[in-house]
Design a protein around this motif. Structure first.
Motif, PDB file in Angstrom:
ATOM      1  N   GLU A 134      24.813  33.618 129.983  1.00 30.84           N
ATOM      2  CA  GLU A 134      23.933  33.400 131.464  1.00 30.84           C
ATOM      3  C   GLU A 134      22.499  32.496 131.207  1.00 30.84           C
ATOM      4  OE1 GLU A 134      20.235  36.452 130.429  1.00 30.84           O
ATOM      5  OE2 GLU A 134      20.643  37.109 132.753  1.00 30.84           O
ATOM      6  N   ASP A 165      22.238  36.175 136.927  1.00 31.36           N
ATOM      7  CA  ASP A 165      21.359  37.588 136.664  1.00 31.36           C
ATOM      8  C   ASP A 165      20.047  37.233 138.350  1.00 31.36           C
ATOM      9  OD1 ASP A 165      18.721  38.450 136.559  1.00 31.36           O
ATOM     10  OD2 ASP A 165      18.784  38.670 134.117  1.00 31.36           O
ATOM     11  N   HIS A 168      17.052  35.192 137.868  1.00 31.06           N
ATOM     12  CA  HIS A 168      16.990  33.951 136.745  1.00 31.06           C
ATOM     13  C   HIS A 168      16.959  32.981 138.602  1.00 31.06           C
ATOM     14  CE1 HIS A 168      16.314  34.971 133.040  1.00 31.06           C
ATOM     15  NE2 HIS A 168      16.715  35.979 132.748  1.00 31.06           N
ATOM     16  N   GLN A 191      23.435  40.766 137.028  1.00 34.93           N
ATOM     17  CA  GLN A 191      22.238  41.961 136.390  1.00 34.93           C
ATOM     18  C   GLN A 191      21.420  41.874 137.879  1.00 34.93           C
ATOM     19  OE1 GLN A 191      21.188  39.770 132.887  1.00 34.93           O
ATOM     20  NE2 GLN A 191      21.751  41.570 132.516  1.00 34.93           N
ATOM     21  N   ARG A 210       8.972  42.073 137.024  1.00 32.80           N
ATOM     22  CA  ARG A 210       9.994  42.131 137.811  1.00 32.80           C
ATOM     23  C   ARG A 210      10.142  43.317 138.594  1.00 32.80           C
ATOM     24  NH1 ARG A 210      16.344  39.965 135.328  1.00 32.80           N
ATOM     25  NH2 ARG A 210      15.312  38.269 134.012  1.00 32.80           N
ATOM     26  N   GLU A 239      18.686  45.062 135.453  1.00 34.93           N
ATOM     27  CA  GLU A 239      17.567  44.575 134.701  1.00 34.93           C
ATOM     28  C   GLU A 239      16.209  44.403 134.919  1.00 34.93           C
ATOM     29  OE1 GLU A 239      18.639  41.341 130.807  1.00 34.93           O
ATOM     30  OE2 GLU A 239      18.640  41.252 132.931  1.00 34.93           O
TER      31      GLU A 239
HETATM   32 MG   LIG Z   1      19.586  38.823 132.746  1.00 41.22          MG
END
Ligand SMILES: [Mg+2]
Ligand SMILES: O=C(O)c1ccc(O)c(O)c1
Length: 597
Positions: A134, A165, A168, A191, A210, A239
């Motif tokens: 990741e 994810d 990101h 994620q 988040r 996540e």
């Molecule tokens: Mg992550």
């Protein structure tokens, strides 16, 4: 759709978290290393518990700072990894997340990164373990998923793939369209997290702010569509690192989290014409049917509404319930509760298909709410929102036959005849706020308008407007200060001539919220106001705002009764806001009034 959630999203110990995830209907979990390290149970016991709860362990994470390092450092990293592989074997987890190196990387060379990830993958392969690489948004040399994918291709190992994810990728503004260039079976894990659009350093943003899908500003349906079009078939996993969710009730937060995935899958399927995961058609509200206020003694509310110019719509023939109307604005006062201070407890919305609205809400996990009805009374269907406020739906055109259940009404003063509910401003406790936003977007099909921080005497109040596109239904939602006993809520009624309505209300003896002289001095400085208008505003304790295109907003507030108050507003020239500029004055004056009460 298989669903999963990282244990880091939730409060409590690992065992509690696993129970909550299972109860909420998740299929699997990502186990965070820190949660396991802090548990008394052995990996074997956690494995057995997950099996008993019907949860698969979809991911073990995170493994940090592996690649881009000198040989001696790498040798030690492999030793660390072997120890974690051994734990994974005991857990029965077959995929580990490896974050791009954010701490110890010294070599910015894709060949080195690929060789080291390849060596790790070979070690993992001996145990049947897969590596999901990741790109962290703050990775030292690898901070972009496209870069991570290039390295994975270079390394070229069957058990090495990427973990995508959304945080990101979207936090950095990276185009998610290139996800479709990745082989679906090389996307080892997905994620999902939403987030508010904040202008701050990305690591703090990620670790504290988040949100679950549907609560922030990321375009997650587009994002997910790219991932699914690439051919990803693994679980949709949440996540979400968030300070609030790590303190709130674990069972409730897990249910809340699960609802966000149901909503996301539904919206993504609908946007792409896919039939999987579809719930019923969302029912966009066409108007507010009524607002319900409950309390043990609502006579002070009766008095206020009467003085505001509302017409008494009568007493309900079978319940301790009264109706007040101002044009199309209908307010129901419900005294069937004990020991309760007055508060806003229900909202009736008009939609094209009320049954469809209820069915969709229930599919999204909202509990159905029933009210006692007697023969010949209109049945109202609705659901309870997470904080307990009930939402009722009725078919449009308004089936307002329920109004005839009220008897003995009398006309109002006339100043409010043009009334309609402009907005209901709802305050939430900090524990309830994000879940309420998700409820409004998913169950009520309202859309998010940019949030703002309003300065008040107890700090900044986060205000997030949820509305229909056409503005017929507007719910500004506020995050109440933690010390507020009952978050304030108010009903704003719009009329054609708020100055006349204010004059009539004043004549009828209504107390307004007092506004300080300083406010009017400031208004004169800000806007080059007509002196007559300024004098009128000052005389009547009216507040004023003007937007960039000359639209104007004039409004005033009643005193607070328990946890509720009223606002009368007039919008001129297409003004679309809520007078946010005057909110600090209002909050300060309300605080002063409550201190002297
Ligand atoms: Mg992550
Ligand atoms: O904040 C972090 O370090 C971190 C760890 C693991 C992840 O999957 C992630 O997205 C962030």
């Amino acid at each position: 759709m298989r669903t999963s959630i990282a244990t880091v999203c939730l409060s409590g110990g690992l065992v509690e978290k696993l129970h909550a995830c299972s109860d909420a209907g998740f299929d699997g979990v990502e186990i965070m290393d820190a949660d396991l390290i802090g548990a008394m149970e052995s990996p074997e016991e956690i494995r057995a518990l997950c099996a008993r709860l019907g949860l698969s362990i979809d991911l073990f994470q995170p493994f940090r700072d592996l690649e881009g390092v000198a040989d001696d450092v790498f040798a030690d990293n492999l030793r660390r990894a072997e120890a974690k592989f051994a734990v994974m074997e005991r857990l029965g987890a077959d995929t580990i997340l490896v974050c791009s190196n954010a701490g110890t990387a010294t070599i910015d060379d894709d060949d080195v990164a690929a060789a080291q990830l390849g060596a790790l993958a070979d070690a993992a392969a001996k145990r049947g373990i897969r590596i999901a690489y990741e790109a962290l948004a703050w990775g030292r040399f690898v901070d972009d998923y496209r870069h991570a994918w290039r390295i994975v291709q270079l390394a070229d190992r069957p058990n090495l793939g990427v973990c995508l994810d959304s945080f990101h990728i979207l936090s950095r503004g990276h185009d998610p369209a290139a996800i479709e260039e990745i082989d679906g079976d090389k996307i080892f894990f997905l994620q999902l997290a939403d987030a508010p659009a904040l202008d701050m350093d990305v690591l703090s943003w990620s670790r504290h702010h988040r949100l679950f899908p549907g609560e922030g500003d990321f375009a997650l349906t587009d994002f997910l569509a790219h991932v699914l079009r690439a051919g990803y078939t693994g679980p949709l996993s949440l996540e979400v690192f968030n300070d609030t969710f790590r303190q709130t009730d674990v069972v409730r937060t897990a249910g809340h989290a699960r609802r966000s995935l149901t909503w996301l899958a539904d919206r993504t399927a609908a946007a792409n014409g896919w039939t999987d995961d579809l719930l019923g058609e969302p029912q966009v509200a066409r108007g507010i049917d009524f607002i319900e206020i409950a309390g043990a003694d609502l006579t002070a509310v009766d008095e206020t509404l009467e003085r505001l110019g509302f017409a008494f719509g009568g007493r309900h023939r079978s319940k301790r319930v009264r109706l007040w109307t101002a044009g199309e604005a209908r307010i129901i006062l419900d005294e069937q509760v004990r020991d309760e201070t007055p508060r806003l407890t229900g909202i009736g919305l008009m939609v094209d298909d009320a049954d469809a609205a209820v069915d969709r809400a229930v599919a999204l996990g909202a509990p159905a709410a029933f009210r006692r009805t007697y023969a010949g009374e209109q049945e109202l269907r609705g659901v309870a929102s997470p904080d307990g406020t009930v939402v009722y739906w009725s078919d449009r055109p308004a089936d307002t036959s329920w109004i005839t259940e009220f008897e003995g009404g009398s006309p109002g003063s006339g100043a409010c005849e043009s009334g309609v509910v402009d907005h209901a401003n709802v305050g939430y406790r900090w524990q309830d706020f994000d879940e309420a936003v998700l409820f409004a977007s998913s169950v009520l099909s309202l859309t998010t308008q940019s949030s703002a921080d309003v300065p008040g005497p107890q700090g900044l109040v986060l205000s997030q407007v949820m509305r229909t596109e056409d503005g017929v239904v507007r719910l500004p939602m506020n995050l109440a200060p933690p010390t507020a006993p009952v978050p304030d809520r108010h009903v704003a009624v719009r009329c054609d001539d708020v100055v006349a309505a204010a004059r009539a209300a004043r004549a009828a003896g209504l107390d307004f919220l007092r506004i300080p002289e300083n406010y009017y001095d400031d208004l004169a400085a800000q806007f080059d106001l007509d002196p007559d208008l300024l004098a009128e505003l000052r005389e009547l304790d009216l507040l004023y705002d003007r937007d960039g295109s000359g639209g104007e907003f004039i409004h005033f507030y009643t005193p607070t009764i328990g946890g509720v108050f009223f606002e009368l507003v007039e919008r001129r020239g297409g003004y679309d806001g809520y007078g946010a500029a005057s909110a600090p004055v209002r909050l300060a004056m309300q605080r002063r009034a409550s201190a002297s009460a």
